[in-house]
Design a protein around this motif. Structure first.
Motif, PDB file in Angstrom:
ATOM      1  N   UNK A  97       0.823  -1.210   0.000  1.00 59.18           N
ATOM      2  CA  UNK A  97       0.000   0.000   0.000  1.00 59.18           C
ATOM      3  C   UNK A  97       0.855   1.257   0.000  1.00 59.18           C
ATOM      4  N   UNK A  98       1.980   1.223   0.723  1.00 59.19           N
ATOM      5  CA  UNK A  98       2.868   2.389   0.769  1.00 59.19           C
ATOM      6  C   UNK A  98       3.474   2.677  -0.594  1.00 59.19           C
ATOM      7  N   UNK A  99       4.058   1.642  -1.234  1.00 64.94           N
ATOM      8  CA  UNK A  99       4.683   1.892  -2.537  1.00 64.94           C
ATOM      9  C   UNK A  99       3.638   2.232  -3.596  1.00 64.94           C
ATOM     10  N   UNK A 100       2.444   1.652  -3.479  1.00 65.24           N
ATOM     11  CA  UNK A 100       1.372   1.975  -4.422  1.00 65.24           C
ATOM     12  C   UNK A 100       0.958   3.434  -4.287  1.00 65.24           C
ATOM     13  N   UNK A 101       0.772   3.902  -3.054  1.00 61.97           N
ATOM     14  CA  UNK A 101       0.358   5.290  -2.830  1.00 61.97           C
ATOM     15  C   UNK A 101       1.423   6.265  -3.322  1.00 61.97           C
ATOM     16  N   UNK A 102       2.681   5.992  -2.989  1.00 60.45           N
ATOM     17  CA  UNK A 102       3.768   6.874  -3.427  1.00 60.45           C
ATOM     18  C   UNK A 102       3.869   6.858  -4.953  1.00 60.45           C
ATOM     19  N   UNK A 103       3.804   5.680  -5.542  1.00 61.30           N
ATOM     20  CA  UNK A 103       3.861   5.568  -7.000  1.00 61.30           C
ATOM     21  C   UNK A 103       2.724   6.303  -7.681  1.00 61.30           C
ATOM     22  N   UNK A 104       1.524   6.176  -7.137  1.00 60.26           N
ATOM     23  CA  UNK A 104       0.365   6.877  -7.695  1.00 60.26           C
ATOM     24  C   UNK A 104       0.570   8.390  -7.623  1.00 60.26           C
ATOM     25  N   UNK A 105       1.045   8.870  -6.485  1.00 61.88           N
ATOM     26  CA  UNK A 105       1.287  10.309  -6.328  1.00 61.88           C
ATOM     27  C   UNK A 105       2.366  10.807  -7.286  1.00 61.88           C
ATOM     28  N   UNK A 106       3.285   9.925  -7.653  1.00 63.35           N
ATOM     29  CA  UNK A 106       4.348  10.295  -8.596  1.00 63.35           C
ATOM     30  C   UNK A 106       3.921  10.140 -10.056  1.00 63.35           C
ATOM     31  N   UNK A 107       2.715   9.602 -10.288  1.00 60.04           N
ATOM     32  CA  UNK A 107       2.201   9.491 -11.654  1.00 60.04           C
ATOM     33  C   UNK A 107       2.233   8.102 -12.252  1.00 60.04           C
ATOM     34  N   UNK A 108       2.511   7.072 -11.453  1.00 62.72           N
ATOM     35  CA  UNK A 108       2.487   5.694 -11.944  1.00 62.72           C
ATOM     36  C   UNK A 108       1.078   5.290 -12.346  1.00 62.72           C
ATOM     37  N   UNK A 109       0.957   4.325 -13.254  1.00 63.18           N
ATOM     38  CA  UNK A 109      -0.331   3.902 -13.793  1.00 63.18           C
ATOM     39  C   UNK A 109      -1.065   2.974 -12.833  1.00 63.18           C
ATOM     40  N   UNK A 110      -2.176   3.475 -12.308  1.00 59.07           N
ATOM     41  CA  UNK A 110      -3.054   2.686 -11.440  1.00 59.07           C
ATOM     42  C   UNK A 110      -4.372   2.519 -12.187  1.00 59.07           C
ATOM     43  N   UNK A 111      -4.895   1.313 -12.209  1.00 60.58           N
ATOM     44  CA  UNK A 111      -6.153   1.078 -12.913  1.00 60.58           C
ATOM     45  C   UNK A 111      -6.672  -0.313 -12.632  1.00 60.58           C
TER      46      UNK A 111
END
Length: 195
Positions: free
Chosen positions: A151-165
């Motif tokens: 959850x931590x890496x997902x949240x940070x990645x999402x905030x940095x613009x990583x593709x979540x879907x």
């Protein structure tokens, strides 16, 4: 080359290819890959290079946990990133949603198969898995540790613009059960076969 080392390398190559398929699908990535992609986009760096650098940084966290890397750990840190960068260098941008869904499904299934293959070789966990097991060995629930890390890496990645879907959700739901089925079939160590 030993059969275990060959299995390890095939698993790591497959893992890198699975990530390329999921990136090309553009429908969402696994938690760590959302993080890698977000960092890569922010730095203007290649995704595979960021994957390698992240592995190196995570390995530093092993030191206070007294985790020991194996040949599989070192190979994992390097091979996956190199394969990702090679795969993404091939120009391919599918427009069709059907093709993108096929890439996503293929990527998730290959990811599970590759994970079972390289873990089953028994030559050492990847940096991220070793972090999880090292923290769990300190008396923490592996479920809690894994969930908090993801959850931590997902949240940070999402905030940095990583593709979540939808692919992120599909990966999260499918990777565990698929790996659970495949790992005993590809394991070269009796303890994993029993589990």
């Amino acid at each position: 080359m030993s059969a275990k080392l060959l299995q390890l390398l095939l698993g790591l190559i497959g893992f890198g290819v699975s990530l390329v398929l999921m990136v090309r699908a553009g429908l969402g990535l696994g938690a760590w890959d959302v993080f890698h992609q977000g960092v890569a986009d922010r730095l203007g760096a290649p995704l595979g290079g960021v994957t390698i650098a992240t592995s190196a940084l995570v390995l530093l966290l092993w030191i206070p946990l007294r985790q020991r890397p194996g040949i599989g750990t070192v190979c994992n840190a390097v091979v996956v990133g190199l394969v990702v960068d090679l795969g993404l260098a091939v120009p391919f941008a599918p427009d069709s949603l059907a093709v993108r869904v096929l890439l996503l499904v293929g990527g998730i299934v290959l990811n599970a198969l590759a994970t079972a293959c390289y873990i089953g070789a028994g030559l050492g966990p990847g940096a991220r898995d070793g972090l999880m097991t090292g923290l769990a060995a300190r008396g923490h629930s592996i479920r809690v540790v894994r969930t908090l890390i993801e959850l931590t890496v997902l949240a940070v990645g999402f905030l940095l613009g990583g593709t979540v879907g939808v692919g992120t959700v599909a990966h999260a739901l499918a990777i565990g059960p698929l790996t659970h089925v495949l790992l005993p079939k590809l394991s070269r160590t009796p303890t994993v076969r029993k589990g």
